[in-house]
Design a protein around this motif. Sequence first.
Motif, mmCIF file in Angstrom:
data_model
loop_
_atom_site.group_PDB
_atom_site.id
_atom_site.type_symbol
_atom_site.label_atom_id
_atom_site.label_comp_id
_atom_site.label_asym_id
_atom_site.label_seq_id
_atom_site.Cartn_x
_atom_site.Cartn_y
_atom_site.Cartn_z
ATOM 1 N N ALA A 193 43.738 35.489 40.017
ATOM 2 C CA ALA A 193 45.033 35.141 39.425
ATOM 3 C C ALA A 193 44.888 34.801 37.941
ATOM 4 O O ALA A 193 45.634 35.301 37.099
ATOM 5 N N ASP A 194 43.895 33.976 37.612
ATOM 6 C CA ASP A 194 43.725 33.538 36.227
ATOM 7 C C ASP A 194 43.338 34.682 35.300
ATOM 8 O O ASP A 194 43.707 34.687 34.115
ATOM 9 N N PHE A 195 42.577 35.634 35.814
ATOM 10 C CA PHE A 195 42.140 36.764 34.987
ATOM 11 C C PHE A 195 43.077 37.968 35.115
ATOM 12 O O PHE A 195 42.763 39.056 34.632
ATOM 13 N N ALA A 196 44.229 37.753 35.757
ATOM 14 C CA ALA A 196 45.264 38.786 35.876
ATOM 15 C C ALA A 196 44.703 40.095 36.435
ATOM 16 O O ALA A 196 44.968 41.182 35.905
ATOM 17 N N ILE A 197 43.924 39.982 37.517
ATOM 18 C CA ILE A 197 43.367 41.169 38.160
ATOM 19 C C ILE A 197 44.508 41.918 38.858
ATOM 20 O O ILE A 197 45.233 41.355 39.675
ATOM 21 N N SER A 198 44.652 43.178 38.505
ATOM 22 C CA SER A 198 45.765 43.966 39.057
ATOM 23 C C SER A 198 45.415 44.622 40.383
ATOM 24 O O SER A 198 46.295 44.851 41.217
ATOM 25 N N HIS A 199 44.124 44.945 40.585
ATOM 26 C CA HIS A 199 43.689 45.627 41.800
ATOM 27 C C HIS A 199 42.353 45.040 42.257
ATOM 28 O O HIS A 199 41.410 44.959 41.460
ATOM 29 N N VAL A 200 42.318 44.638 43.505
ATOM 30 C CA VAL A 200 41.073 44.161 44.115
ATOM 31 C C VAL A 200 40.509 45.312 44.950
ATOM 32 O O VAL A 200 41.098 45.706 45.956
ATOM 33 N N ILE A 201 39.380 45.838 44.515
ATOM 34 C CA ILE A 201 38.729 46.960 45.189
ATOM 35 C C ILE A 201 37.423 46.443 45.766
ATOM 36 O O ILE A 201 36.504 46.071 45.017
ATOM 37 N N ARG A 202 37.341 46.388 47.094
ATOM 38 C CA ARG A 202 36.161 45.810 47.735
ATOM 39 C C ARG A 202 35.934 46.452 49.088
ATOM 40 O O ARG A 202 36.639 47.381 49.474
ATOM 41 N N GLY A 203 34.940 45.966 49.823
ATOM 42 C CA GLY A 203 34.592 46.561 51.099
ATOM 43 C C GLY A 203 35.591 46.242 52.195
ATOM 44 O O GLY A 203 36.316 45.241 52.137
ATOM 45 N N GLU A 204 35.601 47.100 53.203
ATOM 46 C CA GLU A 204 36.546 46.922 54.307
ATOM 47 C C GLU A 204 36.230 45.689 55.152
ATOM 48 O O GLU A 204 37.063 45.268 55.965
ATOM 49 N N ASP A 205 35.069 45.080 54.962
ATOM 50 C CA ASP A 205 34.764 43.840 55.666
ATOM 51 C C ASP A 205 35.625 42.682 55.170
ATOM 52 O O ASP A 205 35.595 41.596 55.763
ATOM 53 N N HIS A 206 36.380 42.905 54.098
ATOM 54 C CA HIS A 206 37.253 41.850 53.551
ATOM 55 C C HIS A 206 38.720 42.032 53.939
ATOM 56 O O HIS A 206 39.568 41.298 53.428
ATOM 57 N N VAL A 207 39.025 42.972 54.820
ATOM 58 C CA VAL A 207 40.431 43.230 55.142
ATOM 59 C C VAL A 207 41.101 41.979 55.703
ATOM 60 O O VAL A 207 42.213 41.607 55.285
ATOM 61 N N ALA A 208 40.468 41.321 56.670
ATOM 62 C CA ALA A 208 41.059 40.109 57.243
ATOM 63 C C ALA A 208 41.154 39.003 56.187
ATOM 64 O O ALA A 208 42.125 38.229 56.167
ATOM 65 N N ASN A 209 40.147 38.910 55.287
ATOM 66 C CA ASN A 209 40.217 37.936 54.199
ATOM 67 C C ASN A 209 41.452 38.180 53.339
ATOM 68 O O ASN A 209 42.113 37.242 52.888
ATOM 69 N N THR A 210 41.751 39.454 53.109
ATOM 70 C CA THR A 210 42.900 39.787 52.274
ATOM 71 C C THR A 210 44.191 39.267 52.889
ATOM 72 O O THR A 210 45.055 38.723 52.188
ATOM 73 N N ALA A 211 44.334 39.421 54.204
ATOM 74 C CA ALA A 211 45.546 38.926 54.867
ATOM 75 C C ALA A 211 45.720 37.430 54.662
ATOM 76 O O ALA A 211 46.838 36.933 54.455
#
Length: 447
Positions: A193-211
């Motif tokens: 949020a602080d660095f105004a990241i527009s897109h988080v591109i990471r591994g599919e092991d983070h899908v539940a984290n994203t929710a």
Amino acid sequence: MSVAVRFAPSPTGLLHVGNLRLALVNWLFARNAGGSFLLRLDDTDEERSRPEYAEAIERDLAWMGLTWDRFARESDRYGRYDEAAAMLRAAGRLYPCYETAEELGLRRASQVSQGRPPLYDRAALRLTDADRARLEVEGRRPHWRFLLEHRPVEWDDLVRGHQRFAGADLSDPVLIREDGRPLYTLTSVVDDADFAISHVIRGEDHVANTAVQIQIWQALGADVPGFAHLPLLTDAGGQGLSKRLGSLSIGSLRDDDGVEPMALASLLAKLGTSDAIEPRATLDALVAEFDMGKVSRATPKFDPEDLKRLNAKLLHLTPFDAVRGRLEAMGLAGVDAGFWEAVRPNLARLSEVADWWAVTHAPVAPVVEDAGFLAEAAGLLPDEPWDAGTWGAWTAAVKARTGRKGKELFLPLRKALTGLEHGPELKLLLPLIGRARALKRLAGETA
């Protein structure tokens, strides 16, 4: 909206090819869109984070040419995480819990045995002020959980398509440890949020984290970024990769295996996509071709043999000017464009140039299997100056004199002249070896 991405490794081990693939995809995505790339070290795990690993991460990315526009360390931002936690507490979204790890483990085991999902049951919300005071008098210190709202969480993933999680199926995550240290689930959101990241591109092991994290972004009043969750890279046998196990580390590929950075980039950029895997000479070429829509949901496998073949193919296409400085740094200042053109088709790694330099300029022990034949050949060796046509003229004369042809003719000469059964074309090597050295080797002398 301007594109801003981040690569956020934890300096708890060496980068492996799976980590580097995520860094590369983020970098290509940003550069293709004219955006920015942030390198952020997620180093709040103070027990396992090491300065040498942080240095290795920067070294590996620089070797690949993945320059960053901004840099940050989470260990510099504890005050900011405290502010975010205070905001969540004030909003009633962060609550103290006093269960020990053992108690939580028993509770989860009981839920699983009853066929229920192992979700936190929010028992801490039922504690009274007196209960909490008693527990703290006993010496317990709380960890803090984020209170999820039981509503659907949805987003359109650039790789996985539409994603939907029912809030009731998610467990309230721990954001603050008992010792007051913030965990990844909070720090990552605050940083993005602080660095105004527009897109988080990471591994599919983070899908539940994203929710879960989407609700944290919203609770903090921050813009929720877009997401792309890539399938995780495995080794050739389908096994996962690990930084702590040193699986296919970038340092070992570079220092031990002699891999060219663009060979590795060419492979990692295309693995798991619909594009053919071919060597590219520059990152700019990969940037121009990049398209997230080509990334498949299938699990990509990294085979070192594929990398070796690509590495050789890249070297075979590399012009002399592109390696001149590196060869000089290797102590091979005498190598010129002609020598490079002669040996380049036989290289699997750049360091092998030194081997062929030794074959043509240093003493070699010849392999002599038929001294009589070699003596006849030596007698027909023409005077210098030599050029690329000398080998053909000489072997034609030897063939006419001895009646030998094909392998029976050429292999004994190669073994005597180079000490090897294979290598660059002798029409190119013979002028580099020279007549005096060639005569001695044909006579069985080390020269």
